[in-house]
Design a protein around this motif. Structure first.
Motif, PDB file in Angstrom:
ATOM      1  N   ARG A  59      48.725  33.228  53.651  1.00 58.89           N
ATOM      2  CA  ARG A  59      47.759  33.088  54.731  1.00 58.89           C
ATOM      3  C   ARG A  59      48.487  32.807  56.031  1.00 58.89           C
ATOM      4  O   ARG A  59      49.378  31.951  56.090  1.00 58.89           O
ATOM      5  CB  ARG A  59      46.785  31.953  54.415  1.00 58.89           C
ATOM      6  CG  ARG A  59      45.662  31.771  55.428  1.00 58.89           C
ATOM      7  CD  ARG A  59      44.764  30.610  55.007  1.00 58.89           C
ATOM      8  NE  ARG A  59      43.609  30.467  55.870  1.00 58.89           N
ATOM      9  CZ  ARG A  59      43.594  29.780  57.017  1.00 58.89           C
ATOM     10  NH1 ARG A  59      44.708  29.181  57.428  1.00 58.89           N
ATOM     11  NH2 ARG A  59      42.493  29.696  57.733  1.00 58.89           N
ATOM     12  N   LEU A  60      48.144  33.533  57.099  1.00 65.05           N
ATOM     13  CA  LEU A  60      48.726  33.275  58.411  1.00 65.05           C
ATOM     14  C   LEU A  60      48.121  32.001  59.001  1.00 65.05           C
ATOM     15  O   LEU A  60      47.027  31.576  58.611  1.00 65.05           O
ATOM     16  CB  LEU A  60      48.462  34.445  59.352  1.00 65.05           C
ATOM     17  CG  LEU A  60      49.157  35.779  59.025  1.00 65.05           C
ATOM     18  CD1 LEU A  60      48.843  36.802  60.111  1.00 65.05           C
ATOM     19  CD2 LEU A  60      50.657  35.606  58.889  1.00 65.05           C
TER      20      LEU A  60
ATOM     21  N   ARG B  24      39.939  38.170  55.658  1.00 69.60           N
ATOM     22  CA  ARG B  24      39.083  37.827  54.522  1.00 69.60           C
ATOM     23  C   ARG B  24      37.975  36.921  55.023  1.00 69.60           C
ATOM     24  O   ARG B  24      38.245  35.928  55.707  1.00 69.60           O
ATOM     25  CB  ARG B  24      39.877  37.128  53.419  1.00 69.60           C
ATOM     26  CG  ARG B  24      40.958  38.032  52.838  1.00 69.60           C
ATOM     27  CD  ARG B  24      41.705  37.342  51.722  1.00 69.60           C
ATOM     28  NE  ARG B  24      42.861  38.126  51.301  1.00 69.60           N
ATOM     29  CZ  ARG B  24      43.837  37.668  50.531  1.00 69.60           C
ATOM     30  NH1 ARG B  24      43.775  36.426  50.085  1.00 69.60           N
ATOM     31  NH2 ARG B  24      44.848  38.436  50.208  1.00 69.60           N
ATOM     32  N   PRO B  25      36.731  37.266  54.698  1.00 66.36           N
ATOM     33  CA  PRO B  25      35.590  36.497  55.206  1.00 66.36           C
ATOM     34  C   PRO B  25      35.728  35.007  54.918  1.00 66.36           C
ATOM     35  O   PRO B  25      35.992  34.596  53.793  1.00 66.36           O
ATOM     36  CB  PRO B  25      34.399  37.099  54.440  1.00 66.36           C
ATOM     37  CG  PRO B  25      34.840  38.478  54.084  1.00 66.36           C
ATOM     38  CD  PRO B  25      36.312  38.384  53.837  1.00 66.36           C
ATOM     39  N   GLN B  26      35.586  34.218  55.992  1.00 65.53           N
ATOM     40  CA  GLN B  26      35.569  32.763  55.903  1.00 65.53           C
ATOM     41  C   GLN B  26      36.862  32.193  55.311  1.00 65.53           C
ATOM     42  O   GLN B  26      36.893  31.060  54.843  1.00 65.53           O
ATOM     43  CB  GLN B  26      34.371  32.288  55.072  1.00 65.53           C
ATOM     44  CG  GLN B  26      33.053  32.765  55.639  1.00 65.53           C
ATOM     45  CD  GLN B  26      31.917  32.602  54.665  1.00 65.53           C
ATOM     46  OE1 GLN B  26      32.129  32.596  53.457  1.00 65.53           O
ATOM     47  NE2 GLN B  26      30.706  32.484  55.168  1.00 65.53           N
TER      48      GLN B  26
ATOM     49  N   PHE C  29      33.733  41.187  48.960  1.00 64.29           N
ATOM     50  CA  PHE C  29      34.596  40.531  49.935  1.00 64.29           C
ATOM     51  C   PHE C  29      34.225  40.875  51.366  1.00 64.29           C
ATOM     52  O   PHE C  29      34.882  40.426  52.306  1.00 64.29           O
ATOM     53  CB  PHE C  29      36.061  40.903  49.684  1.00 64.29           C
ATOM     54  CG  PHE C  29      36.538  40.599  48.294  1.00 64.29           C
ATOM     55  CD1 PHE C  29      36.015  39.538  47.578  1.00 64.29           C
ATOM     56  CD2 PHE C  29      37.518  41.382  47.696  1.00 64.29           C
ATOM     57  CE1 PHE C  29      36.449  39.248  46.291  1.00 64.29           C
ATOM     58  CE2 PHE C  29      37.963  41.111  46.409  1.00 64.29           C
ATOM     59  CZ  PHE C  29      37.428  40.046  45.708  1.00 64.29           C
ATOM     60  N   THR C  30      33.218  41.706  51.565  1.00 66.35           N
ATOM     61  CA  THR C  30      32.785  42.077  52.898  1.00 66.35           C
ATOM     62  C   THR C  30      32.141  40.877  53.592  1.00 66.35           C
ATOM     63  O   THR C  30      31.682  39.933  52.943  1.00 66.35           O
ATOM     64  CB  THR C  30      31.775  43.231  52.830  1.00 66.35           C
ATOM     65  OG1 THR C  30      30.749  42.892  51.887  1.00 66.35           O
ATOM     66  CG2 THR C  30      32.454  44.511  52.373  1.00 66.35           C
TER      67      THR C  30
ATOM     68  N   GLN D 105      42.091  36.322  46.900  1.00 61.75           N
ATOM     69  CA  GLN D 105      43.482  35.851  46.878  1.00 61.75           C
ATOM     70  C   GLN D 105      44.178  36.243  45.581  1.00 61.75           C
ATOM     71  O   GLN D 105      45.343  36.680  45.590  1.00 61.75           O
ATOM     72  CB  GLN D 105      43.504  34.332  47.054  1.00 61.75           C
ATOM     73  CG  GLN D 105      43.035  33.857  48.418  1.00 61.75           C
ATOM     74  CD  GLN D 105      42.792  32.354  48.447  1.00 61.75           C
ATOM     75  OE1 GLN D 105      42.888  31.674  47.429  1.00 61.75           O
ATOM     76  NE2 GLN D 105      42.458  31.837  49.624  1.00 61.75           N
ATOM     77  N   ARG D 106      43.485  36.104  44.459  1.00 59.93           N
ATOM     78  CA  ARG D 106      44.115  36.385  43.170  1.00 59.93           C
ATOM     79  C   ARG D 106      44.339  37.881  42.954  1.00 59.93           C
ATOM     80  O   ARG D 106      45.323  38.282  42.340  1.00 59.93           O
ATOM     81  CB  ARG D 106      43.281  35.766  42.048  1.00 59.93           C
ATOM     82  CG  ARG D 106      43.324  34.244  42.096  1.00 59.93           C
ATOM     83  CD  ARG D 106      42.545  33.567  40.989  1.00 59.93           C
ATOM     84  NE  ARG D 106      42.631  32.107  41.138  1.00 59.93           N
ATOM     85  CZ  ARG D 106      42.075  31.230  40.324  1.00 59.93           C
ATOM     86  NH1 ARG D 106      41.368  31.650  39.267  1.00 59.93           N
ATOM     87  NH2 ARG D 106      42.198  29.935  40.535  1.00 59.93           N
TER      88      ARG D 106
END
Length: 489
Positions: free
Chosen positions: A29-30, A63-65, A292-293, A378-379
């Motif tokens: 994650r940035l 990625r949403p939220q 994931f939208t 993530q997975r």
């Protein structure tokens, strides 16, 4: 304006260099937008422009939220271009093979990368225990009610309708509670088609859908399916026009195993075709909440004005695979589905319906959905990176837009069934590709469940699978490849 452009380009270049040098590795994650803004003393809009530029360069994903993550580097499956059916209707015969695979996957000590079940640690077990106890105390009559006829629990039906309010209005008289999404689809298929009829399916599709078709003595017509946009509407329309199809059994939102989502315009067009040709659609929407939208995609049912769509779903992928309750929104087929439900399994437990209604009617469910989406995204990214690292370079993977499985294309000379037997000997279970086709396609594909938390055991299993694939390519003679509908670029 020039200075502003230089600022965001400079930031994008700086972050891009960190990604290229693997300071930020695939799946990392940035820093947050706010953190970057404060750290670099740049405006929020400048940081956003830089991140969008990195997205355009294919280096990161939003990625949403959850924020922005370094994109995995595995090669994605190429899209399909066929607008015609590449197979003829065929009777399905996968059950014997599927049972052998499932029995093998139960080998003691095998790491379960096969069935698409959510991981235990993500399920709200304690909260469900509390709700069950509360409902039992509050409404003990639910434990003694007759469960043989017309047992929709009013609050469960109310919550199903509330969950659908974003995309349309559901008539409560069309909803029938079922013991699972699988039962919902079985009842629906029995209501709209008869033995010998041809059912249009995606290719590849979930093996349980093929089992349903096989058990009912129907034929399957495999329709070309794109890894990103789902089923080819052009190919399906051609089959409808030629009178090849009597019903459809589709997963427009998060196809299993591809993870594709049908665009809204395609769903609208599909609904129109169903009306035009008077063909029913049994729609599996069990993964709809796990997309994931940014917004949950609408089902085809949202565009159905003629009652030809039977929407089927459950909450097993988010709440619990053992709390068995789903539902059908049966449209014009409600009376027939209700009859089949009553003579097949009687009513669905009103106690379980009441428990689910309490949970899905609360903010806890929304929080659970967000947590599940974030974790699964993530997975999947982590598993894709591992496949890229350990599998042969010729392999390609899907880019799921939801769910928690990954569809992997091996080199053409690989044999998924042989690989499965070898993997079981190493205590690793997965699902081989031929199980996802009525006609034996996808012989060099496998499906892996990405729901497990990443740890040394999972990493070693993926490394072992990659080694087995490489070894099989060295040892096996060239074989005639299975016909496939998707090829890597």
């Amino acid at each position: 304006m020039t200075a502003q452009i230089n600022l965001y380009e400079r930031l994008a270049d700086e972050l891009g260099a960190l990604i290229t040098s693997r300071v930020f590795a695939p799946g990392d994650r940035l820093p947050s937008i706010r953190h970057l803004s404060q750290q670099k003393r740049l405006s929020i809009s400048t940081v956003m422009q830089a991140l969008r530029l990195l997205e355009d360069r294919g280096l990161i994903d939003a990625r949403p939220q959850a924020g922005f993550y370094v994109r995995h580097r595995a090669r994605n499956l190429a899209g399909v271009h066929e607008s015609h059916c590449t197979t003829q209707p065929t009777y399905v015969g996968i059950n014997n093979l599927l049972m052998r695979v499932l029995r093998a996957n139960k080998t003691p000590g095998a790491l379960q990368l096969g069935l698409s079940w959510p991981p235990d640690e993500l399920l709200p077990v304690k909260r469900m225990q509390q709700i069950m106890a509360s409902v039992a105390r509050r409404s003990p009559e639910l434990l003694t009610q007759d469960g043989c006829f017309d047992t929709n629990e009013p609050n469960f039906i109310r919550q199903v309708i509330r969950r659908a309010v974003d995309w349309g209005r559901i008539d409560p008289q069309e909803i029938i509670a079922t013991n699972s999404c699988t039962e919902a689809m079985s009842l629906s298929l029995r209501a709209v088609a008869k033995p010998g009829d041809t059912v249009a399916i995606e290719s590849p599709t979930y093996f349980v859908l093929l089992q349903l078709i096989e058990s009912l003595g129907m034929k399957a017509l495999e329709i070309p399916t794109d890894p990103k946009t789902g089923l080819s509407i052009d190919a399906l329309e051609l089959a409808m026009r030629e009178g090849l199809v009597q019903a459809c059994l589709l997963v427009p939102n998060v196809n299993n195993p591809l993870g594709s989502i049908m665009p809204e315009e395609s769903k609208k067009r599909l609904a129109g075709l169903l009306t035009q040709y008077d063909i029913p659609l049994v729609e599996d929407d069990v993964y709809g909440d796990l997309c994931f939208t940014a917004e949950r995609p609408w089902p085809v049912k949202a565009y159905d004005t003629s009652g030809h769509v039977l929407l089927c779903s459950s909450f097993s992928k988010i709440i619990s695979p053992t709390v068995r309750a789903g539902y059908i929104v049966a449209g014009r087929y409600t009376q027939q589905v209700a009859f089949l439900k009553n003579v097949s399994s009687g009513g669905t437990s009103v106690f379980i319906q009441a428990v689910l209604a309490d949970y899905i009617g609360s903010s806890s469910y929304d929080n659970q959905v967000r947590r599940s989406r974030r974790t699964m995204a993530q997975r999947i990214a982590r598993m894709s990176d591992a496949v890229s690292e350990f599998f042969p370079a010729e392999c390609s993977v899907s880019a799921p837009q939801g769910g928690f499985v990954l569809w992997i294309q091996l080199p053409e000379e690989a044999d998924a069934l042989v690989l499965h037997a070898q993997a079981i000997a190493h205590r690793i279970a997965f699902m081989p590709g031929p199980l996802f086709s009525a006609s034996g396609k996808f012989g060099n594909y496998i499906r892996i469940n990405c729901g497990n938390a990443w740890n040394a055991e999972v990493e070693n299993a993926v490394r072992t699978l990659g080694t087995l694939v490489n070894r099989s390519l060295d040892e096996a003679p060239a074989r005639r490849p299975h016909p496939v509908l998707m090829r890597a670029s």
